[in-house]
Motif scaffolding. Sequence first.
Motif, PDB file in Angstrom:
ATOM      1  N   UNK A   1      -6.513  -4.623  -3.362  1.00 48.91           N
ATOM      2  CA  UNK A   1      -6.794  -5.893  -4.046  1.00 48.91           C
ATOM      3  C   UNK A   1      -8.256  -5.982  -4.485  1.00 48.91           C
ATOM      4  N   UNK A   2      -9.009  -4.898  -4.332  1.00 44.44           N
ATOM      5  CA  UNK A   2     -10.380  -4.889  -4.826  1.00 44.44           C
ATOM      6  C   UNK A   2     -10.376  -4.804  -6.350  1.00 44.44           C
TER       7      UNK A   2
ATOM      8  N   UNK B   1     -16.421   5.706   6.031  1.00 45.75           N
ATOM      9  CA  UNK B   1     -14.977   5.652   6.271  1.00 45.75           C
ATOM     10  C   UNK B   1     -14.373   7.044   6.084  1.00 45.75           C
ATOM     11  N   UNK B   2     -13.473   7.423   6.986  1.00 45.23           N
ATOM     12  CA  UNK B   2     -12.867   8.749   6.937  1.00 45.23           C
ATOM     13  C   UNK B   2     -11.706   8.837   5.954  1.00 45.23           C
ATOM     14  N   UNK B   3     -10.941   7.748   5.852  1.00 49.33           N
ATOM     15  CA  UNK B   3      -9.724   7.799   5.047  1.00 49.33           C
ATOM     16  C   UNK B   3      -9.399   6.398   4.525  1.00 49.33           C
ATOM     17  N   UNK B   4      -8.708   6.344   3.384  1.00 48.42           N
ATOM     18  CA  UNK B   4      -8.246   5.067   2.847  1.00 48.42           C
ATOM     19  C   UNK B   4      -6.760   5.177   2.522  1.00 48.42           C
ATOM     20  N   UNK B   5      -6.002   4.201   2.968  1.00 49.02           N
ATOM     21  CA  UNK B   5      -4.589   4.078   2.627  1.00 49.02           C
ATOM     22  C   UNK B   5      -4.491   3.256   1.352  1.00 49.02           C
ATOM     23  N   UNK B   6      -3.844   3.808   0.326  1.00 50.34           N
ATOM     24  CA  UNK B   6      -3.841   3.111  -0.956  1.00 50.34           C
ATOM     25  C   UNK B   6      -2.587   3.397  -1.771  1.00 50.34           C
ATOM     26  N   UNK B   7      -2.241   2.424  -2.596  1.00 46.83           N
ATOM     27  CA  UNK B   7      -1.192   2.586  -3.600  1.00 46.83           C
ATOM     28  C   UNK B   7      -1.804   2.556  -4.997  1.00 46.83           C
ATOM     29  N   UNK B   8      -3.122   2.761  -5.063  1.00 45.39           N
ATOM     30  CA  UNK B   8      -3.787   2.823  -6.355  1.00 45.39           C
ATOM     31  C   UNK B   8      -3.893   1.491  -7.066  1.00 45.39           C
ATOM     32  N   UNK B   9      -4.070   0.407  -6.305  1.00 44.14           N
ATOM     33  CA  UNK B   9      -4.237  -0.949  -6.831  1.00 44.14           C
ATOM     34  C   UNK B   9      -2.974  -1.498  -7.501  1.00 44.14           C
ATOM     35  N   UNK B  10      -1.853  -0.830  -7.281  1.00 40.36           N
ATOM     36  CA  UNK B  10      -0.553  -1.303  -7.757  1.00 40.36           C
ATOM     37  C   UNK B  10       0.318  -1.626  -6.551  1.00 40.36           C
ATOM     38  N   UNK B  11       1.416  -2.339  -6.799  1.00 42.66           N
ATOM     39  CA  UNK B  11       2.322  -2.671  -5.707  1.00 42.66           C
ATOM     40  C   UNK B  11       2.940  -1.418  -5.096  1.00 42.66           C
TER      41      UNK B  11
END
Length: 245
Positions: free
Chosen positions: A130-131, A146-156
Amino acid sequence: MSKILVETCAGSVEDCIRSYEGGADRIELNNGVHMGGLTPSIATVMLAKEKMPLPIISMIRPRGGGFHYNSVEIETMFRDAEYSIEAGSDGLVFGFLNADSTVDETQTRKMVELCHASDREAVFHRAFDVTPDADKALETLIQCGVDRVLTSGLKDKAIDSLPLLKHLNDTYGDKIQLLLGSGVNEGNAKTLIESTGVTQLHASFKGWYTDPTTVSKDVSYAYSEAGNYDGVSVETLESFIKSLK
C-alpha cells in the motif's frame, strides 16, 4: 530452474506440522490468518518449534486494518517481538507505515536492529503493497537493513504485477530478498517465477476442516460454507511443490 523456496502461511501448531509433512521450506506463523495475520501466541511459537524443525518467521501485528500504529500498539509490538524471539522464532515479519503510507523508517529500523541483535531475520510484510512508490519504499527498507519483503507488487494479486515485480527483482534483488505472495497457486507459480526471476513463493495452501460442535440447530460458528475452519492442506502443498518440478 533455481531452487524454489516455498513458505506456508500457517495459523496454528497443526498447520506448522502439516507444512513440514507437505515439504515446505519455511513457515510464516500467524494468528487470525483470515484477517491477514496477527501475532501468534508465545505458546504457539514454542510448541511449533518443539514439534517440527522448519524455520519459523513469526508475525508481529497487533490488529487488523492498516499499518499506522499508535504508541501503545507500537509498544505492544516490540514487547511481542522480544518474547517471540525468546520463544525461538527464527525471524519476525512486520510492517510500519506513516499516515501517508510511506515506510516508517524509525520503527522499521528499530525492529530490524532488535531482530539482528539476536541473529534473527527481519521481514517486511505486505504493508509494502500500500506504499505509493515501490522503488522508494524498497530503497528505504534496504537502508533499514530489512532482509526480505513479502509483496504482491502493489496489486491485490502477484500475478497482476509481473512487470513491476521483475523490475524490483532486477534492480534490488542483490540487496534484499523478494518473497511473492497473494494469489500464488499451482496454476500460476511457474509463470510468476519465470516472469519475475523471484524464487521464493508464499501461500496459504488452504484446506477445510470440520469440528462437530461448530453448528447446532440455531447457531453456527462455521467460517465458510466450504468448511468449519481452514488450515494448511498437506495434499494441496504437496501438489504445489510437485508442480514446480
